[in-house]
Design a protein around this motif. Sequence first.
Motif, PDB file in Angstrom:
ATOM      1  N   ARG A 139       0.845  -1.205   0.000  1.00 20.23           N
ATOM      2  CA  ARG A 139       0.000   0.000   0.000  1.00 20.23           C
ATOM      3  C   ARG A 139       0.877   1.251   0.000  1.00 20.23           C
ATOM      4  NH1 ARG A 139      -3.006  -2.736   4.065  1.00 20.23           N
ATOM      5  NH2 ARG A 139      -2.369  -1.188   5.599  1.00 20.23           N
ATOM      6  N   LYS A 140       1.948   1.206   0.749  1.00 20.30           N
ATOM      7  CA  LYS A 140       2.864   2.343   0.788  1.00 20.30           C
ATOM      8  C   LYS A 140       3.555   2.507  -0.572  1.00 20.30           C
ATOM      9  CE  LYS A 140       6.635   4.534   3.299  1.00 20.30           C
ATOM     10  NZ  LYS A 140       7.260   4.977   2.048  1.00 20.30           N
ATOM     11  N   ALA A 141       3.948   1.375  -1.164  1.00 19.10           N
ATOM     12  CA  ALA A 141       4.611   1.428  -2.473  1.00 19.10           C
ATOM     13  C   ALA A 141       3.690   2.050  -3.512  1.00 19.10           C
ATOM     14  CB  ALA A 141       5.038   0.018  -2.892  1.00 19.10           C
ATOM     15  N   ALA A 142       2.399   1.739  -3.428  1.00 17.09           N
ATOM     16  CA  ALA A 142       1.434   2.290  -4.386  1.00 17.09           C
ATOM     17  C   ALA A 142       1.335   3.806  -4.235  1.00 17.09           C
ATOM     18  CB  ALA A 142       0.064   1.642  -4.188  1.00 17.09           C
ATOM     19  N   LEU A 143       1.280   4.279  -2.990  1.00 19.26           N
ATOM     20  CA  LEU A 143       1.190   5.726  -2.758  1.00 19.26           C
ATOM     21  C   LEU A 143       2.463   6.420  -3.248  1.00 19.26           C
ATOM     22  CD1 LEU A 143      -0.426   5.736   0.815  1.00 19.26           C
ATOM     23  CD2 LEU A 143      -1.581   6.115  -1.371  1.00 19.26           C
ATOM     24  N   ASP A 144       3.621   5.825  -2.950  1.00 18.97           N
ATOM     25  CA  ASP A 144       4.900   6.413  -3.372  1.00 18.97           C
ATOM     26  C   ASP A 144       5.023   6.454  -4.892  1.00 18.97           C
ATOM     27  OD1 ASP A 144       5.552   6.678  -0.741  1.00 18.97           O
ATOM     28  OD2 ASP A 144       6.938   4.966  -0.666  1.00 18.97           O
ATOM     29  N   PHE A 145       4.554   5.387  -5.542  1.00 20.53           N
ATOM     30  CA  PHE A 145       4.705   5.283  -7.004  1.00 20.53           C
ATOM     31  C   PHE A 145       4.046   6.465  -7.711  1.00 20.53           C
ATOM     32  CE2 PHE A 145       3.550   3.755 -11.242  1.00 20.53           C
ATOM     33  CZ  PHE A 145       4.745   3.195 -11.664  1.00 20.53           C
ATOM     34  N   SER A 146       2.935   6.934  -7.166  1.00 22.37           N
ATOM     35  CA  SER A 146       2.189   7.999  -7.834  1.00 22.37           C
ATOM     36  C   SER A 146       2.852   9.364  -7.737  1.00 22.37           C
ATOM     37  CB  SER A 146       0.767   8.069  -7.278  1.00 22.37           C
ATOM     38  OG  SER A 146      -0.016   7.069  -7.890  1.00 22.37           O
ATOM     39  N   GLU A 147       3.836   9.512  -6.853  1.00 19.17           N
ATOM     40  CA  GLU A 147       4.528  10.802  -6.774  1.00 19.17           C
ATOM     41  C   GLU A 147       5.271  11.085  -8.088  1.00 19.17           C
ATOM     42  OE1 GLU A 147       4.064  13.049  -4.257  1.00 19.17           O
ATOM     43  OE2 GLU A 147       2.560  11.535  -3.767  1.00 19.17           O
ATOM     44  N   GLY A 148       6.024  10.097  -8.558  1.00 21.69           N
ATOM     45  CA  GLY A 148       6.738  10.249  -9.830  1.00 21.69           C
ATOM     46  C   GLY A 148       5.776  10.397 -10.993  1.00 21.69           C
ATOM     47  N   TYR A 149       4.665   9.696 -10.888  1.00 19.30           N
ATOM     48  CA  TYR A 149       3.651   9.752 -11.948  1.00 19.30           C
ATOM     49  C   TYR A 149       3.075  11.163 -12.102  1.00 19.30           C
ATOM     50  CZ  TYR A 149      -0.861   8.831 -14.238  1.00 19.30           C
ATOM     51  OH  TYR A 149      -1.948   8.857 -15.069  1.00 19.30           O
ATOM     52  N   LYS A 150       2.790  11.800 -10.966  1.00 16.06           N
ATOM     53  CA  LYS A 150       2.234  13.157 -11.027  1.00 16.06           C
ATOM     54  C   LYS A 150       3.246  14.133 -11.632  1.00 16.06           C
ATOM     55  CE  LYS A 150       1.044  12.996  -6.687  1.00 16.06           C
ATOM     56  NZ  LYS A 150       0.770  13.501  -5.354  1.00 16.06           N
ATOM     57  N   THR A 151       4.510  13.980 -11.270  1.00 12.58           N
ATOM     58  CA  THR A 151       5.556  14.833 -11.840  1.00 12.58           C
ATOM     59  C   THR A 151       5.602  14.673 -13.351  1.00 12.58           C
ATOM     60  OG1 THR A 151       6.833  14.509  -9.835  1.00 12.58           O
ATOM     61  CG2 THR A 151       8.020  15.391 -11.718  1.00 12.58           C
ATOM     62  N   PHE A 152       5.498  13.421 -13.794  1.00 10.23           N
ATOM     63  CA  PHE A 152       5.471  13.135 -15.236  1.00 10.23           C
ATOM     64  C   PHE A 152       4.269  13.805 -15.902  1.00 10.23           C
ATOM     65  CE2 PHE A 152       3.146  10.252 -18.145  1.00 10.23           C
ATOM     66  CZ  PHE A 152       3.926  10.391 -19.291  1.00 10.23           C
ATOM     67  N   LEU A 153       3.088  13.652 -15.312  1.00 11.33           N
ATOM     68  CA  LEU A 153       1.878  14.228 -15.918  1.00 11.33           C
ATOM     69  C   LEU A 153       2.006  15.745 -16.081  1.00 11.33           C
ATOM     70  CD1 LEU A 153      -1.037  12.315 -14.136  1.00 11.33           C
ATOM     71  CD2 LEU A 153      -0.351  12.087 -16.526  1.00 11.33           C
ATOM     72  N   ASP A 154       2.635  16.392 -15.088  1.00  8.49           N
ATOM     73  CA  ASP A 154       2.781  17.846 -15.164  1.00  8.49           C
ATOM     74  C   ASP A 154       3.741  18.257 -16.276  1.00  8.49           C
ATOM     75  OD1 ASP A 154       1.054  18.020 -13.047  1.00  8.49           O
ATOM     76  OD2 ASP A 154       2.623  18.298 -11.537  1.00  8.49           O
ATOM     77  N   ALA A 155       4.719  17.403 -16.550  1.00 11.82           N
ATOM     78  CA  ALA A 155       5.708  17.709 -17.586  1.00 11.82           C
ATOM     79  C   ALA A 155       5.220  17.305 -18.970  1.00 11.82           C
ATOM     80  CB  ALA A 155       7.016  16.989 -17.274  1.00 11.82           C
ATOM     81  N   ALA A 156       4.208  16.467 -19.048  1.00  9.80           N
ATOM     82  CA  ALA A 156       3.822  15.838 -20.321  1.00  9.80           C
ATOM     83  C   ALA A 156       2.336  16.018 -20.580  1.00  9.80           C
ATOM     84  CB  ALA A 156       4.195  14.355 -20.283  1.00  9.80           C
ATOM     85  N   LYS A 157       1.956  17.238 -20.965  1.00 11.14           N
ATOM     86  CA  LYS A 157       0.528  17.495 -21.182  1.00 11.14           C
ATOM     87  C   LYS A 157       0.119  17.371 -22.647  1.00 11.14           C
ATOM     88  CE  LYS A 157      -1.772  20.040 -18.257  1.00 11.14           C
ATOM     89  NZ  LYS A 157      -2.241  21.100 -17.315  1.00 11.14           N
ATOM     90  N   THR A 158       1.094  17.104 -23.508  1.00 14.16           N
ATOM     91  CA  THR A 158       0.797  16.834 -24.926  1.00 14.16           C
ATOM     92  C   THR A 158       1.648  15.652 -25.364  1.00 14.16           C
ATOM     93  OG1 THR A 158       2.599  18.183 -25.797  1.00 14.16           O
ATOM     94  CG2 THR A 158       0.509  19.316 -25.353  1.00 14.16           C
ATOM     95  N   GLU A 159       1.371  15.121 -26.557  1.00 15.98           N
ATOM     96  CA  GLU A 159       2.178  13.997 -27.046  1.00 15.98           C
ATOM     97  C   GLU A 159       3.632  14.424 -27.256  1.00 15.98           C
ATOM     98  OE1 GLU A 159      -0.260  15.442 -28.505  1.00 15.98           O
ATOM     99  OE2 GLU A 159      -0.055  15.662 -30.663  1.00 15.98           O
ATOM    100  N   ARG A 160       3.832  15.645 -27.760  1.00 15.11           N
ATOM    101  CA  ARG A 160       5.213  16.110 -27.967  1.00 15.11           C
ATOM    102  C   ARG A 160       5.957  16.227 -26.651  1.00 15.11           C
ATOM    103  NH1 ARG A 160       6.600  18.588 -32.973  1.00 15.11           N
ATOM    104  NH2 ARG A 160       4.806  18.908 -34.345  1.00 15.11           N
TER     105      ARG A 160
END
Length: 474
Positions: A27-48
């Motif tokens: 459960r902790k690993a799942a919560l931690d995993f999403s931190e990097g995911y959110k950073t990615f989403l903020d950097a990648a709002k288009t396909e380019r």
Amino acid sequence: MKKAKELMDKLSYSRKSFWKEASEQERKAALDFSEGYKTFLDAAKTERETINFYEKQLAERGYANIDADAKGKKIYRLSRGKNAAIAIIGKRPISEGVNLIVSHVDAPRVDLKQNPLIEDGSTNLGIMKTHYYGGIKKYQWMSTPIAIHGVFVKRNGEVVEVSIGEDPTDPVFVMPDILPHLARKVQSPKKIGEAIAADNMKLIFNSMPYLAEEGEDVKNAVKLNALYLLNEKYGVTEADFLSAELQLVPAGKARDCGIDRSFVLAYGQDDRICAYTSAEALYAIEEKDFDKTAIVYMADKEEIGSESNTGAKSNFIIDFIADLLKQNNENNDSNTLRKTLIKSQILSADVNAGINPNYPSIHEKENAVHMGFGVAIAKFTGSGGKGGSNDANAEFNAKIFNIFDEENIFWQIGALGKVDEGGGGTIAKFMAEYGAEVIDCGPGILGMHSLYELASKADIYSAYRAYKAFFLKG
Ligand code: MN
Ligand code: MN
């Protein structure tokens, strides 16, 4: 006689809740995993921006570009800044088949028209005309903060990147809806799908005119000021819009959602959620021992039917596999390539629809995706009598389920909605044309294609673990 409860546990099937059944560590690993995911989403709002993100990351991680005569086991190719293939060569020959995970990195959005800027005659405001991309509900895009992302490509080939509206100090833009008081005739009686016409989706760009010298009569001074400001900031003229790709997306960052922070709420998770989780799965096996060459493929244009030279209907991934054969000193004639594809296994990694508590009636509970119950596997998509669908073979279903069970991965089956409720497709059917085994596998989402899609951190993490297991054991 056995006790009924014992017998029930032994004989019946029910999906498992990640939050209830997973270990505390998981459960902790799942919560931690999403931190990097959110950073990615903020950097990648288009396909380019997604492909730019991976171009940097692949270089940092020591992956070599196959077009630069690459050596080694970690190989990639990018195409036109909009799609990517990333591979790690396995122990077995490539011609024995590859394990491939395909996702798409485009998302529904609103594009600027090629000649977008006008000074509106009735309001004297500077506005931009738009043309939506993919399946959106137009009303969601009205009266919400909008950012502009994309590129101008000048005649000399120079690419000017644009991103306005994400930094807290940036201005944002808006396509204003009308007030309810005056919507009684033009909007309220209409069906929801017709309430906002494409033509109503004009973006407010500016309102200050260019201030002329005294005595100088300037027509369209507001538009001129918009062009003046754009030229100051980006060095572009109105003609440069004709060769631009500028996309409107909801301004703002990915957020935790829920008092327990168990969800991620963000734009564009369909399908960057699978791009991210599949790339992380590939990175996680870099040092492992595995048989089949593992490939992550990020396609473009899924939301408009996988068309074009960056969509999954193109030959991009086939050419990449052919070049991998060659790079590893295997035959890459057309017959070998076709046999390689037939022996290959593909996860079509795309999102599914979670049961929405506001509209439970469109789903059928036993066969639908439950948020927080793990990654979803869809045997088929399509609509009506499974029309327009890949329909994965039972043998392949069993093989994949077995791998996931062995690795204690939380997974569930998931049909998109009730039979005849609607439908939709994924890349799976185009991949199946090569003869490979293909099945859809990705997290459930609430509010898919809306401005803010909701994903469970349990399902994001389970997708990552499922993809990793597929690469190692598939
Ligand atoms: Mn999708
Ligand atoms: Mn979609």
